[in-house]
Design a protein around this motif. Structure first.
Motif, PDB file in Angstrom:
ATOM      1  N   MET A  47      -1.156  56.439 -59.258  1.00  0.00           N
ATOM      2  CA  MET A  47      -0.543  55.221 -58.091  1.00  0.00           C
ATOM      3  C   MET A  47      -0.562  53.962 -58.521  1.00  0.00           C
ATOM      4  O   MET A  47      -1.636  53.413 -58.939  1.00  0.00           O
ATOM      5  N   ILE A  48       0.571  53.362 -58.240  1.00  0.00           N
ATOM      6  CA  ILE A  48       0.820  51.980 -58.681  1.00  0.00           C
ATOM      7  C   ILE A  48       0.430  51.127 -57.537  1.00  0.00           C
ATOM      8  O   ILE A  48       0.807  51.139 -56.410  1.00  0.00           O
ATOM      9  N   LYS A  49      -0.474  50.085 -57.827  1.00  0.00           N
ATOM     10  CA  LYS A  49      -0.991  48.935 -57.071  1.00  0.00           C
ATOM     11  C   LYS A  49       0.250  48.112 -56.818  1.00  0.00           C
ATOM     12  O   LYS A  49       0.702  47.452 -57.859  1.00  0.00           O
ATOM     13  N   ILE A  50       0.909  47.834 -55.590  1.00  0.00           N
ATOM     14  CA  ILE A  50       2.107  47.015 -55.427  1.00  0.00           C
ATOM     15  C   ILE A  50       1.811  45.920 -54.428  1.00  0.00           C
ATOM     16  O   ILE A  50       1.257  45.926 -53.368  1.00  0.00           O
ATOM     17  N   SER A  51       1.987  44.623 -54.975  1.00  0.00           N
ATOM     18  CA  SER A  51       1.727  43.430 -54.137  1.00  0.00           C
ATOM     19  C   SER A  51       3.284  43.032 -53.489  1.00  0.00           C
ATOM     20  O   SER A  51       4.261  42.831 -54.078  1.00  0.00           O
ATOM     21  N   VAL A  52       3.020  43.167 -52.090  1.00  0.00           N
ATOM     22  CA  VAL A  52       4.045  42.484 -51.234  1.00  0.00           C
ATOM     23  C   VAL A  52       3.784  41.213 -50.872  1.00  0.00           C
ATOM     24  O   VAL A  52       2.722  41.023 -50.335  1.00  0.00           O
ATOM     25  N   ILE A  53       4.857  40.201 -51.082  1.00  0.00           N
ATOM     26  CA  ILE A  53       4.722  38.777 -50.648  1.00  0.00           C
ATOM     27  C   ILE A  53       5.556  38.359 -49.998  1.00  0.00           C
ATOM     28  O   ILE A  53       6.800  38.660 -50.084  1.00  0.00           O
ATOM     29  N   THR A  54       5.295  37.755 -49.010  1.00  0.00           N
ATOM     30  CA  THR A  54       6.228  37.170 -47.704  1.00  0.00           C
ATOM     31  C   THR A  54       5.779  35.624 -47.669  1.00  0.00           C
ATOM     32  O   THR A  54       4.745  35.266 -47.618  1.00  0.00           O
ATOM     33  N   ILE A  55       6.956  34.926 -47.682  1.00  0.00           N
ATOM     34  CA  ILE A  55       6.566  33.438 -47.609  1.00  0.00           C
ATOM     35  C   ILE A  55       7.421  33.256 -46.470  1.00  0.00           C
ATOM     36  O   ILE A  55       8.627  33.921 -45.858  1.00  0.00           O
ATOM     37  N   ASN A  56       7.096  32.131 -45.542  1.00  0.00           N
ATOM     38  CA  ASN A  56       7.528  31.698 -44.200  1.00  0.00           C
ATOM     39  C   ASN A  56       7.263  30.551 -43.917  1.00  0.00           C
ATOM     40  O   ASN A  56       6.425  29.580 -44.490  1.00  0.00           O
ATOM     41  N   TYR A  57       8.159  29.742 -43.070  1.00  0.00           N
ATOM     42  CA  TYR A  57       8.246  28.531 -42.562  1.00  0.00           C
ATOM     43  C   TYR A  57       9.059  28.340 -41.300  1.00  0.00           C
ATOM     44  O   TYR A  57      10.268  28.434 -41.323  1.00  0.00           O
ATOM     45  N   ASN A  58       8.333  28.309 -40.200  1.00  0.00           N
ATOM     46  CA  ASN A  58       8.780  28.226 -38.868  1.00  0.00           C
ATOM     47  C   ASN A  58       9.982  29.218 -38.560  1.00  0.00           C
ATOM     48  O   ASN A  58      10.983  28.985 -37.984  1.00  0.00           O
TER      49      ASN A  58
ATOM     50  N   SER B 192       4.231  30.781 -35.863  1.00  0.00           N
ATOM     51  CA  SER B 192       4.114  31.640 -37.101  1.00  0.00           C
ATOM     52  C   SER B 192       2.363  31.706 -37.324  1.00  0.00           C
ATOM     53  O   SER B 192       2.024  33.228 -37.793  1.00  0.00           O
ATOM     54  N   LYS B 193       1.583  30.873 -37.277  1.00  0.00           N
ATOM     55  CA  LYS B 193       0.331  30.785 -37.685  1.00  0.00           C
ATOM     56  C   LYS B 193      -0.368  31.912 -36.614  1.00  0.00           C
ATOM     57  O   LYS B 193      -1.224  32.573 -37.124  1.00  0.00           O
ATOM     58  N   GLU B 194       0.105  32.014 -35.431  1.00  0.00           N
ATOM     59  CA  GLU B 194      -0.657  32.914 -34.485  1.00  0.00           C
ATOM     60  C   GLU B 194      -0.251  34.202 -34.793  1.00  0.00           C
ATOM     61  O   GLU B 194      -1.040  35.200 -34.596  1.00  0.00           O
ATOM     62  N   VAL B 195       1.092  34.341 -35.135  1.00  0.00           N
ATOM     63  CA  VAL B 195       1.539  35.750 -35.712  1.00  0.00           C
ATOM     64  C   VAL B 195       0.697  36.435 -36.750  1.00  0.00           C
ATOM     65  O   VAL B 195       0.299  37.498 -36.769  1.00  0.00           O
ATOM     66  N   ILE B 196       0.613  35.427 -37.617  1.00  0.00           N
ATOM     67  CA  ILE B 196      -0.362  35.884 -38.984  1.00  0.00           C
ATOM     68  C   ILE B 196      -1.749  36.198 -38.519  1.00  0.00           C
ATOM     69  O   ILE B 196      -2.134  37.088 -38.903  1.00  0.00           O
ATOM     70  N   GLU B 197      -2.391  35.640 -37.668  1.00  0.00           N
ATOM     71  CA  GLU B 197      -3.469  35.815 -37.100  1.00  0.00           C
ATOM     72  C   GLU B 197      -3.995  37.065 -36.463  1.00  0.00           C
ATOM     73  O   GLU B 197      -4.859  37.671 -36.535  1.00  0.00           O
TER      74      GLU B 197
ATOM     75  N   ILE C 232      -2.266  32.576 -46.356  1.00  0.00           N
ATOM     76  CA  ILE C 232      -2.702  30.968 -46.158  1.00  0.00           C
ATOM     77  C   ILE C 232      -1.742  30.159 -45.446  1.00  0.00           C
ATOM     78  O   ILE C 232      -0.617  30.838 -45.452  1.00  0.00           O
ATOM     79  N   SER C 233      -2.119  29.316 -44.616  1.00  0.00           N
ATOM     80  CA  SER C 233      -0.899  28.301 -44.088  1.00  0.00           C
ATOM     81  C   SER C 233      -1.077  26.902 -44.354  1.00  0.00           C
ATOM     82  O   SER C 233      -2.355  26.283 -43.964  1.00  0.00           O
ATOM     83  N   GLU C 234      -0.370  26.440 -45.213  1.00  0.00           N
ATOM     84  CA  GLU C 234      -0.666  24.960 -45.779  1.00  0.00           C
ATOM     85  C   GLU C 234       0.770  24.381 -46.180  1.00  0.00           C
ATOM     86  O   GLU C 234       1.686  25.150 -46.406  1.00  0.00           O
ATOM     87  N   PRO C 235       0.815  22.945 -46.413  1.00  0.00           N
ATOM     88  CA  PRO C 235       2.184  22.483 -46.642  1.00  0.00           C
ATOM     89  C   PRO C 235       2.428  22.952 -48.048  1.00  0.00           C
ATOM     90  O   PRO C 235       1.463  23.154 -48.910  1.00  0.00           O
ATOM     91  N   ASP C 236       3.949  22.933 -48.403  1.00  0.00           N
ATOM     92  CA  ASP C 236       4.155  23.329 -49.634  1.00  0.00           C
ATOM     93  C   ASP C 236       5.214  22.563 -50.158  1.00  0.00           C
ATOM     94  O   ASP C 236       5.754  21.768 -49.134  1.00  0.00           O
ATOM     95  N   THR C 237       5.968  22.701 -51.075  1.00  0.00           N
ATOM     96  CA  THR C 237       6.993  21.786 -51.682  1.00  0.00           C
ATOM     97  C   THR C 237       8.187  22.614 -51.723  1.00  0.00           C
ATOM     98  O   THR C 237       9.191  21.967 -52.193  1.00  0.00           O
ATOM     99  N   GLY C 238       8.312  23.481 -51.281  1.00  0.00           N
ATOM    100  CA  GLY C 238       9.517  24.347 -51.411  1.00  0.00           C
ATOM    101  C   GLY C 238       9.443  25.808 -51.322  1.00  0.00           C
ATOM    102  O   GLY C 238       8.349  26.183 -51.592  1.00  0.00           O
ATOM    103  N   ILE C 239      10.557  26.575 -51.349  1.00  0.00           N
ATOM    104  CA  ILE C 239      10.679  27.836 -51.622  1.00  0.00           C
ATOM    105  C   ILE C 239       9.723  28.662 -52.599  1.00  0.00           C
ATOM    106  O   ILE C 239       9.053  29.325 -52.371  1.00  0.00           O
TER     107      ILE C 239
ATOM    108  N   SER D 262      10.412  36.264 -44.865  1.00  0.00           N
ATOM    109  CA  SER D 262      10.645  36.297 -43.455  1.00  0.00           C
ATOM    110  C   SER D 262      12.025  36.514 -42.787  1.00  0.00           C
ATOM    111  O   SER D 262      13.168  35.906 -43.572  1.00  0.00           O
ATOM    112  N   GLY D 263      12.125  37.687 -42.039  1.00  0.00           N
ATOM    113  CA  GLY D 263      13.506  38.271 -41.820  1.00  0.00           C
ATOM    114  C   GLY D 263      13.815  39.506 -42.555  1.00  0.00           C
ATOM    115  O   GLY D 263      14.734  40.402 -42.136  1.00  0.00           O
ATOM    116  N   ASP D 264      13.524  39.613 -43.936  1.00  0.00           N
ATOM    117  CA  ASP D 264      13.657  40.827 -44.638  1.00  0.00           C
ATOM    118  C   ASP D 264      12.754  41.929 -43.894  1.00  0.00           C
ATOM    119  O   ASP D 264      11.813  41.695 -43.624  1.00  0.00           O
ATOM    120  N   SER D 265      13.351  43.263 -44.300  1.00  0.00           N
ATOM    121  CA  SER D 265      12.530  44.332 -44.036  1.00  0.00           C
ATOM    122  C   SER D 265      12.731  45.668 -44.788  1.00  0.00           C
ATOM    123  O   SER D 265      13.940  45.680 -45.234  1.00  0.00           O
TER     124      SER D 265
END
Length: 281
Positions: free
Chosen positions: A1-12, A45-50, A60-67, A88-91
């Motif tokens: 079984m392959i370990k797969i990382s699913v990554i979601t980025i989000n801003y507002n 969004s922070k509350e949704v994550i929580e 994590i929820s912290e400022p970033d410099t872009g996508i 965010s928005g993909d499924s």
């Protein structure tokens, strides 16, 4: 079984974020590491994550410099052998999509990619977006692989590069074209629908098309300057318009008319300066 990382980025984008999280945490595949990178959202969004904290491996929820700064944070946190970005928005298309994909991920390829489904607003129906089995420079000139439909070996981001944070929209495209066309990374089209594509993203906004074109040109200039112009000429020779001209040449009268019209147009066009490397000829 392959370990797969699913990554979601989000801003507002709390509604899209909730849709995506639900899609990921309800997958039947069990060896998923789920990573959520939020850009210090202020819309709830922070509350949704929580509220999903017990089902998210890392968040994590912290400022970033872009996508791509956010996506690179996700890559650095990832421990899976392969990763996929479901922003965010993909499924995922179905609850067992990752399980189906993993069964097809045989042969230790660097990139496995599938197809998408999207809602055609003009036709008011869902349509498939099918990708080719063979990837070429010509494909990448006008297209890209979908990050929400591609499982990328984690080690490629170490051996090739992380996403180029100097680009605002086209960095994932740049990564794919360098990986496939320069580094010759192995790939396989697994031929199943991976996700429902969200057309509200930044790269799908017509207002950003000019920026996308500009960023792609930067990549062509850096990595493909020796071949890109020749390739465009080849594509022109293969075009329907050029084939029509060759067809017309078979008919003497029509060919004379076309030549005459072309010569008339040339009278009114600026004179071309045939210059190569500073030398006129």
């Amino acid at each position: 079984m392959i370990k797969i990382s699913v990554i979601t980025i989000n801003y507002n984008e709390k509604d899209g974020l909730k849709k995506t999280i639900e899609s990921v945490v309800n997958q039947t595949y069990t060896d998923i590491e789920y990573i959520v990178i939020d850009g210090n959202s202020s819309d709830g969004s922070k509350e949704v994550i929580e509220s999903y904290r017990d089902k998210i491996t890392y968040a994590i929820s912290e400022p970033d410099t872009g996508i791509y700064n956010a996506m690179n944070k996700g890559i650095r946190a990832a421990k899976g052998e392969y990763l996929i970005f479901m922003n965010s928005g993909d499924s995922f298309y179905e609850h067992d999509t990752v399980a189906k994909a993993e069964k097809l991920m045989k042969g230790n390829y660097g990139i496995y990619y599938g197809d998408l489904i999207y809602y055609n607003k003009r036709k008011k129906k869902f349509e498939d977006w099918i990708f080719p089995n063979k990837l070429t420079l010509g494909f990448f000139i006008e297209n890209s692989l979908p990050h929400q439909g591609s499982f990328i070996k984690r080690s490629l981001f170490d051996s090739i590069s992380m996403y180029n944070e100097n680009l605002k929209i086209a960095s994932d495209w740049e990564f794919f074209i360098i990986a496939v066309c320069i580094e010759k990374v192995s790939y396989r089209h697994i031929g199943i629908v991976i996700s429902e594509y969200d057309f509200t993203g930044i790269s799908s906004d017509p207002k950003n098309y000019q920026l996308v074109t500009s960023e792609k040109q930067q990549t062509f200039d850096r990595h493909f300057s020796m071949v890109i112009e020749d390739y465009k000429i080849i594509k022109l020779l293969e075009s329907k318009r050029f084939r029509n001209i060759i067809y017309i040449k078979q008919f003497r009268t029509a060919w004379k008319l076309l030549k005459g019209f072309s010569n008339l147009l040339l009278v009114f066009l600026p004179k071309q300066d045939h210059t190569t490397r500073g030398y006129k000829y």
